[in-house]
Design an enzyme around this catalytic site. Sequence first.
Site, PDB file in Angstrom:
ATOM      1  N   ARG A 118     -22.640   2.570  42.083  1.00  0.00           N
ATOM      2  CA  ARG A 118     -23.627   1.740  42.812  1.00  0.00           C
ATOM      3  C   ARG A 118     -23.453   0.253  42.476  1.00  0.00           C
ATOM      4  NH1 ARG A 118     -24.017   6.195  44.723  1.00  0.00           N
ATOM      5  NH2 ARG A 118     -25.902   7.216  45.477  1.00  0.00           N
ATOM      6  N   SER A 129     -32.566   7.005  47.498  1.00  0.00           N
ATOM      7  CA  SER A 129     -32.869   6.997  46.060  1.00  0.00           C
ATOM      8  C   SER A 129     -33.400   5.625  45.674  1.00  0.00           C
ATOM      9  CB  SER A 129     -31.604   7.254  45.246  1.00  0.00           C
ATOM     10  OG  SER A 129     -31.032   8.483  45.591  1.00  0.00           O
ATOM     11  N   GLU A 163     -32.459   0.979  42.137  1.00  0.00           N
ATOM     12  CA  GLU A 163     -31.241   0.853  42.939  1.00  0.00           C
ATOM     13  C   GLU A 163     -31.520  -0.077  44.118  1.00  0.00           C
ATOM     14  OE1 GLU A 163     -29.227   4.580  44.191  1.00  0.00           O
ATOM     15  OE2 GLU A 163     -29.047   3.646  46.152  1.00  0.00           O
TER      16      GLU A 163
HETATM   17  N1  EPU Z   1     -33.544  17.108  40.953  1.00  0.00           N
HETATM   18  C1  EPU Z   1     -34.754  17.610  40.510  1.00  0.00           C
HETATM   19  N2  EPU Z   1     -35.889  17.216  41.158  1.00  0.00           N
HETATM   20  C2  EPU Z   1     -35.859  16.368  42.212  1.00  0.00           C
HETATM   21  C3  EPU Z   1     -34.624  15.838  42.642  1.00  0.00           C
HETATM   22  C4  EPU Z   1     -33.464  16.240  41.987  1.00  0.00           C
HETATM   23  O1  EPU Z   1     -34.824  18.380  39.567  1.00  0.00           O
HETATM   24  O2  EPU Z   1     -36.935  16.069  42.756  1.00  0.00           O
HETATM   25  C5  EPU Z   1     -32.310  17.573  40.296  1.00  0.00           C
HETATM   26  C6  EPU Z   1     -31.539  18.491  41.250  1.00  0.00           C
HETATM   27  O3  EPU Z   1     -31.957  19.817  41.152  1.00  0.00           O
HETATM   28  C7  EPU Z   1     -30.119  18.321  40.778  1.00  0.00           C
HETATM   29  C8  EPU Z   1     -30.086  16.883  40.283  1.00  0.00           C
HETATM   30  O4  EPU Z   1     -31.444  16.500  40.053  1.00  0.00           O
HETATM   31  O5  EPU Z   1     -29.838  19.169  39.708  1.00  0.00           O
HETATM   32  C9  EPU Z   1     -29.421  15.926  41.257  1.00  0.00           C
HETATM   33  O6  EPU Z   1     -30.112  15.943  42.504  1.00  0.00           O
HETATM   34  P1  EPU Z   1     -29.380  15.638  43.914  1.00  0.00           P
HETATM   35  O7  EPU Z   1     -28.142  16.451  44.071  1.00  0.00           O
HETATM   36  O8  EPU Z   1     -30.417  15.702  44.979  1.00  0.00           O
HETATM   37  O9  EPU Z   1     -28.824  14.167  43.779  1.00  0.00           O
HETATM   38  P2  EPU Z   1     -29.413  12.842  43.090  1.00  0.00           P
HETATM   39  O10 EPU Z   1     -28.659  12.612  41.822  1.00  0.00           O
HETATM   40  O11 EPU Z   1     -30.890  12.895  43.007  1.00  0.00           O
HETATM   41  C10 EPU Z   1     -27.599  11.316  44.185  1.00  0.00           C
HETATM   42  C11 EPU Z   1     -27.555  10.006  44.921  1.00  0.00           C
HETATM   43  C12 EPU Z   1     -27.946  10.196  46.374  1.00  0.00           C
HETATM   44  C13 EPU Z   1     -26.988  11.191  47.020  1.00  0.00           C
HETATM   45  C14 EPU Z   1     -27.059  12.507  46.225  1.00  0.00           C
HETATM   46  C15 EPU Z   1     -26.063  13.532  46.710  1.00  0.00           C
HETATM   47  C16 EPU Z   1     -28.067   8.297  43.248  1.00  0.00           C
HETATM   48  C17 EPU Z   1     -29.074   7.320  42.747  1.00  0.00           C
HETATM   49  N3  EPU Z   1     -28.463   9.053  44.279  1.00  0.00           N
HETATM   50  O12 EPU Z   1     -28.958  11.749  44.181  1.00  0.00           O
HETATM   51  O13 EPU Z   1     -27.795   8.944  47.030  1.00  0.00           O
HETATM   52  O14 EPU Z   1     -27.309  11.427  48.375  1.00  0.00           O
HETATM   53  O15 EPU Z   1     -26.747  12.256  44.838  1.00  0.00           O
HETATM   54  O16 EPU Z   1     -24.788  13.167  46.330  1.00  0.00           O
HETATM   55  O17 EPU Z   1     -26.957   8.360  42.742  1.00  0.00           O
HETATM   56  C18 EPU Z   1     -29.018   7.005  47.596  1.00  0.00           C
HETATM   57  O18 EPU Z   1     -28.340   6.409  46.777  1.00  0.00           O
HETATM   58  O19 EPU Z   1     -29.894   6.409  48.310  1.00  0.00           O
HETATM   59  C19 EPU Z   1     -28.855   8.431  47.771  1.00  0.00           C
HETATM   60  C20 EPU Z   1     -29.640   9.163  48.555  1.00  0.00           C
END
Ligand code: EPU
Length: 344
Positions: free
Chosen positions: A164, A238, A334
């Site tokens: 990012r 995010s 972010e």
């Molecule tokens: N999780 C929870 N509770 C929640 C949300 C997530 O326990 O409410 C856990 C999930 O179960 C999983 C882990 O956290 O084990 C990661 O969750 P997820 O795969 O949804 O991805 P994220 O890390 O929350 C990142 C990016 C997103 C991108 C997704 C998919 C960042 C800040 N965010 O989210 O990017 O779409 O991975 O690759 O790195 C964005 O930047 O605006 C964005 C949406």
Amino acid sequence: MRTERNASLKPYNTFGLDVTAERLYHLESEMDLVEYLDDPRGYAQHALLLGGGSNMLLAGNIKGSVARVAWTGRRVVEEGDGFVVVEAAAGENWHRFVQWTVDQGWGGLQNLSLIPGLVGTAPVQNVGAYGVETKDSLHALRWMRWEDGEIEEFSNADCGFGYRESVFKGALRDQGVILSVQFKLTTKDHALLTHYGSVAEELAAAGREPSLRSIADAVIAIRQSKLPNPAELGNSGSFFKNPTVSAEWAANLAAAHPSLPQYPQPDGRVKLAAGWLIEQTGWKGKRVGNAGMHAKQALVLVNYGGATANELVAVAHQVQHDVQAAFGVALEMEVNLIGAAPSA
Ligand code: EPU
């Protein structure tokens, strides 16, 4: 060049905040950009460069000029054995551009389907999803320096990409504007990444083999199931970055919380899932007035309708406070806060 006075920016920011710009310049060509640079009320009173408005929280009315990136166009620059280089103007809608590349049978961007924003803003924060980042297929870009209107070409290495992060968010912040971006995409032997998140399960459930189109469709389906559509519920994806902590701290946390998702980094530090941390503090689906954290993805700050920037920022600060208190982890925003910083 199309300009408006006291224009509402509500249609141009995905939080749907109804702030105004004293003057809004719709830059629909690179020529408009040159005119903006020369106009004594244009760049001379520049306050904000507005891309897709999907990564900013506008904290108040904006005095001066707002320049909206709205120039479009796509072309094939080069075709070689197994690859193609395509160029898109900064104002191209990211998702439509990605779908066009998938429809052409070009690989590289399919995992980045349905990300809001524009082609020209994707490199700024090196947008990423489902195991892929913009930097993985970005070939080069053109960037114009505000100070003298000079245009420079940046190679991938020149962009200083990180998680990012890029030089456009760092050393060159506010100093120029990305004009167009070139991507080097595969025309055969595509890298089909399905291991991240639930892409593979989504494909299996749909009974489809991995392909550019089936992966794009799976990513679209996953995003639609978890992330609110900004047209219906104001949000910026995010709101915080996934935080990185020392190996020692990660081990402490793992002992106390075995289900906390941890992602070891090449430098020995460990990235944690911010969404999980936020959910544990009770914020998932919690709402204070018109602002709150999304019920299906705790990392997404949501405007439930009519929220002010102050209400949104107050929730964000409370979430940071609660995660710090519970886990000793600092969450960094972010999304960019634009304008007067509202009170905590
Ligand atoms: N999780 C929870 N509770 C929640 C949300 C997530 O326990 O409410 C856990 C999930 O179960 C999983 C882990 O956290 O084990 C990661 O969750 P997820 O795969 O949804 O991805 P994220 O890390 O929350 C990142 C990016 C997103 C991108 C997704 C998919 C960042 C800040 N965010 O989210 O990017 O779409 O991975 O690759 O790195 C964005 O930047 O605006 C964005 C949406």
